[in-house]
Design an enzyme around this catalytic site. Structure first.
Site, PDB file in Angstrom:
ATOM      1  N   ASP A  51       0.205  -4.220   7.436  1.00 36.34           N
ATOM      2  CA  ASP A  51      -0.794  -3.201   7.740  1.00 36.34           C
ATOM      3  C   ASP A  51      -2.238  -3.633   7.468  1.00 36.34           C
ATOM      4  O   ASP A  51      -2.833  -3.306   6.432  1.00 36.34           O
ATOM      5  CB  ASP A  51      -0.484  -1.923   6.962  1.00 36.34           C
ATOM      6  CG  ASP A  51       0.776  -1.248   7.497  1.00 36.34           C
ATOM      7  OD1 ASP A  51       1.674  -1.977   7.936  1.00 36.34           O
ATOM      8  OD2 ASP A  51       0.854  -0.012   7.487  1.00 36.34           O
TER       9      ASP A  51
ATOM     10  N   HIS B 299       1.276   3.954   2.048  1.00 33.07           N
ATOM     11  CA  HIS B 299       1.725   4.742   3.186  1.00 33.07           C
ATOM     12  C   HIS B 299       3.244   4.833   3.107  1.00 33.07           C
ATOM     13  O   HIS B 299       3.923   3.894   2.658  1.00 33.07           O
ATOM     14  CB  HIS B 299       1.281   4.109   4.505  1.00 33.07           C
ATOM     15  CG  HIS B 299      -0.138   4.440   4.860  1.00 33.07           C
ATOM     16  ND1 HIS B 299      -0.934   3.623   5.625  1.00 33.07           N
ATOM     17  CD2 HIS B 299      -0.916   5.517   4.545  1.00 33.07           C
ATOM     18  CE1 HIS B 299      -2.140   4.163   5.781  1.00 33.07           C
ATOM     19  NE2 HIS B 299      -2.148   5.310   5.132  1.00 33.07           N
TER      20      HIS B 299
ATOM     21  N   ASP C  12       5.937   4.647   4.930  1.00 32.49           N
ATOM     22  CA  ASP C  12       6.931   3.711   5.458  1.00 32.49           C
ATOM     23  C   ASP C  12       7.009   2.428   4.639  1.00 32.49           C
ATOM     24  O   ASP C  12       7.872   1.583   4.884  1.00 32.49           O
ATOM     25  CB  ASP C  12       6.655   3.395   6.932  1.00 32.49           C
ATOM     26  CG  ASP C  12       5.239   2.919   7.207  1.00 32.49           C
ATOM     27  OD1 ASP C  12       4.299   3.450   6.583  1.00 32.49           O
ATOM     28  OD2 ASP C  12       5.061   2.023   8.055  1.00 32.49           O
ATOM     29  N   HIS C  13       6.145   2.287   3.634  1.00 36.16           N
ATOM     30  CA  HIS C  13       6.153   1.105   2.774  1.00 36.16           C
ATOM     31  C   HIS C  13       6.549   1.412   1.335  1.00 36.16           C
ATOM     32  O   HIS C  13       6.617   0.492   0.516  1.00 36.16           O
ATOM     33  CB  HIS C  13       4.773   0.442   2.789  1.00 36.16           C
ATOM     34  CG  HIS C  13       4.388  -0.073   4.140  1.00 36.16           C
ATOM     35  ND1 HIS C  13       4.536  -1.382   4.513  1.00 36.16           N
ATOM     36  CD2 HIS C  13       3.893   0.584   5.225  1.00 36.16           C
ATOM     37  CE1 HIS C  13       4.121  -1.536   5.772  1.00 36.16           C
ATOM     38  NE2 HIS C  13       3.735  -0.361   6.213  1.00 36.16           N
TER      39      HIS C  13
ATOM     40  N   HIS D 139       0.861  -1.183   0.000  1.00 36.94           N
ATOM     41  CA  HIS D 139       0.000   0.000   0.000  1.00 36.94           C
ATOM     42  C   HIS D 139       0.899   1.236   0.000  1.00 36.94           C
ATOM     43  O   HIS D 139       2.118   1.126   0.141  1.00 36.94           O
ATOM     44  CB  HIS D 139      -0.954   0.009   1.193  1.00 36.94           C
ATOM     45  CG  HIS D 139      -0.287   0.128   2.528  1.00 36.94           C
ATOM     46  ND1 HIS D 139       0.555  -0.836   3.028  1.00 36.94           N
ATOM     47  CD2 HIS D 139      -0.333   1.098   3.481  1.00 36.94           C
ATOM     48  CE1 HIS D 139       0.991  -0.491   4.217  1.00 36.94           C
ATOM     49  NE2 HIS D 139       0.486   0.692   4.510  1.00 36.94           N
TER      50      HIS D 139
ATOM     51  N   HIS E 263      -7.078  -2.339   5.754  1.00 35.94           N
ATOM     52  CA  HIS E 263      -6.327  -1.224   6.329  1.00 35.94           C
ATOM     53  C   HIS E 263      -7.113   0.054   6.060  1.00 35.94           C
ATOM     54  O   HIS E 263      -8.246   0.015   5.573  1.00 35.94           O
ATOM     55  CB  HIS E 263      -4.921  -1.195   5.731  1.00 35.94           C
ATOM     56  CG  HIS E 263      -3.959  -0.312   6.454  1.00 35.94           C
ATOM     57  ND1 HIS E 263      -3.889  -0.240   7.826  1.00 35.94           N
ATOM     58  CD2 HIS E 263      -2.995   0.540   5.987  1.00 35.94           C
ATOM     59  CE1 HIS E 263      -2.950   0.608   8.180  1.00 35.94           C
ATOM     60  NE2 HIS E 263      -2.386   1.106   7.081  1.00 35.94           N
TER      61      HIS E 263
ATOM     62  N   HIS F 209       7.678  -4.840  11.650  1.00 37.69           N
ATOM     63  CA  HIS F 209       6.863  -3.613  11.612  1.00 37.69           C
ATOM     64  C   HIS F 209       6.463  -3.205  13.039  1.00 37.69           C
ATOM     65  O   HIS F 209       5.298  -3.080  13.364  1.00 37.69           O
ATOM     66  CB  HIS F 209       5.629  -3.844  10.730  1.00 37.69           C
ATOM     67  CG  HIS F 209       4.935  -2.570  10.321  1.00 37.69           C
ATOM     68  ND1 HIS F 209       3.954  -1.986  11.074  1.00 37.69           N
ATOM     69  CD2 HIS F 209       5.072  -1.784   9.231  1.00 37.69           C
ATOM     70  CE1 HIS F 209       3.505  -0.898  10.476  1.00 37.69           C
ATOM     71  NE2 HIS F 209       4.178  -0.748   9.344  1.00 37.69           N
TER      72      HIS F 209
END
Length: 304
Positions: A208, A65, A67-68, A63, A141, A266
């Site tokens: 997530d 976000h 941090d990914h 996805h 999520h 994570h």
């Protein structure tokens, strides 16, 4: 000799720490490389881990976000800088295609590498090759998110004592495998007389998400399950509110789905003692348990 291992590049969640980089995971699978969720700093973590851009064949984004995915611009530009000689396939939620395109061309560079965009609409099989099938499954999520599963097809294991018994040797073994039967002397030997079923291996990647059917579908029968455990169970309410799992929930999934190696990752920066994640998961799951650390390598266990 084939290599199947997970190279952990980063294990933090929303905020990195002094010892934990943002997400990043490279799966080496018999010469094919799958880079999952390259967060900020992934390019440098690859150098620390001894991973080359040429090790990457597929990039899989769960996805969008930060941090990914915020390491994606550096990784894509590095592919061109290193003159990647073959196409790299990028798999990501179709709802985030604008994010992908912006990151692909976040700054000026000489684009040499060929990156083939493979946006995912609903899940299912996204690519098939000699390695097996890479599947995507929707998760729960706050934005559109997919988990991934690599499924190797079932095969056959040849039985040396049976081959010897029937006099099948050398190149005849390959001929028998291809044809299904082989004439040896005055008799016909069938493949099932000298072999037994060999289950294919499975790797699952879950980031997530709240607990949902997709989590269990991905984890089912996995030899290795890499799964987020952002929170401890004491903060289960917060986990659900923000669309995440606890260590206990991740372990429950692994236990119910017959997972062989569980890799927790994570982690929220709110917890200074990660031993608590191991303790919480071990109370539920009695298989091989790994609390991921940056730059560690986790081997895929030998075939059953």
């Amino acid at each position: 000799m084939s290599t199947r291992e997970l190279v952990v590049l980063g294990t933090a969640s929303q905020a990195p720490t002094r010892t934990r980089n943002h997400n990043g995971y490279l799966l080496r699978w018999d010469g094919v490389g799958f880079l999952f969720d390259p967060g900020e700093g992934t390019q440098r973590q690859m150098i620390h881990a001894g991973v080359s851009s040429h090790d990457i064949d597929h990039i899989c984004i769960s996805h969008f976000h930060g941090d990914h995915c915020l390491g994606l611009p550096g990784v894509l530009q590095r592919l061109s800088l290193d003159r990647m000689p073959r196409p790299v396939h990028a798999h990501f939620p179709a709802a985030g295609i604008d994010f992908f395109r912006r990151m692909h061309h976040a700054s000026a560079f000489e684009e040499v590498a060929e990156v083939r965009q493979r946006p995912i609409e609903r899940g299912g099989a996204v690519v098939t090759g000699e390695f097996g099938t890479l599947e995507a499954v929707p998760l729960d999520h706050r934005i559109e998110t997919f988990g991934y599963r690599l499924v190797e097809p079932d095969g056959l294991r040849m039985l040396p004592e049976q081959l010897d018994r029937f006099g099948v040797r050398g190149p005849d073994v390959g001929r028998l495998q291809r044809a299904g039967s082989l004439r040896v002397g005055d008799r016909t030997v069938a493949l099932d007389q000298v072999s037994e079923p060999r289950p294919g291996q499975r790797f699952a990647f879950v980031m997530d998400t709240r607990l949902c059917d997709g989590v269990f579908e991905l984890a089912d029968g996995a030899d290795v399950l890499v799964i987020e455990s952002t929170f401890l169970d004491q903060d289960a309410r917060l986990a659900d509110e923000y669309g995440h799992l606890t260590a206990a929930q991740a372990a429950r999934v692994a236990a119910e789905c017959g997972v062989r190696t569980l890799v927790l990752t994570h982690f929220s920066q709110r917890y200074p003692e990660l031993r608590r994640f191991r303790d919480e998961a071990a109370a539920v799951f009695d298989g091989e348990l790994v609390v991921a650390e940056d730059l560690m390598r986790v081997p895929v266990p030998p075939r059953r």
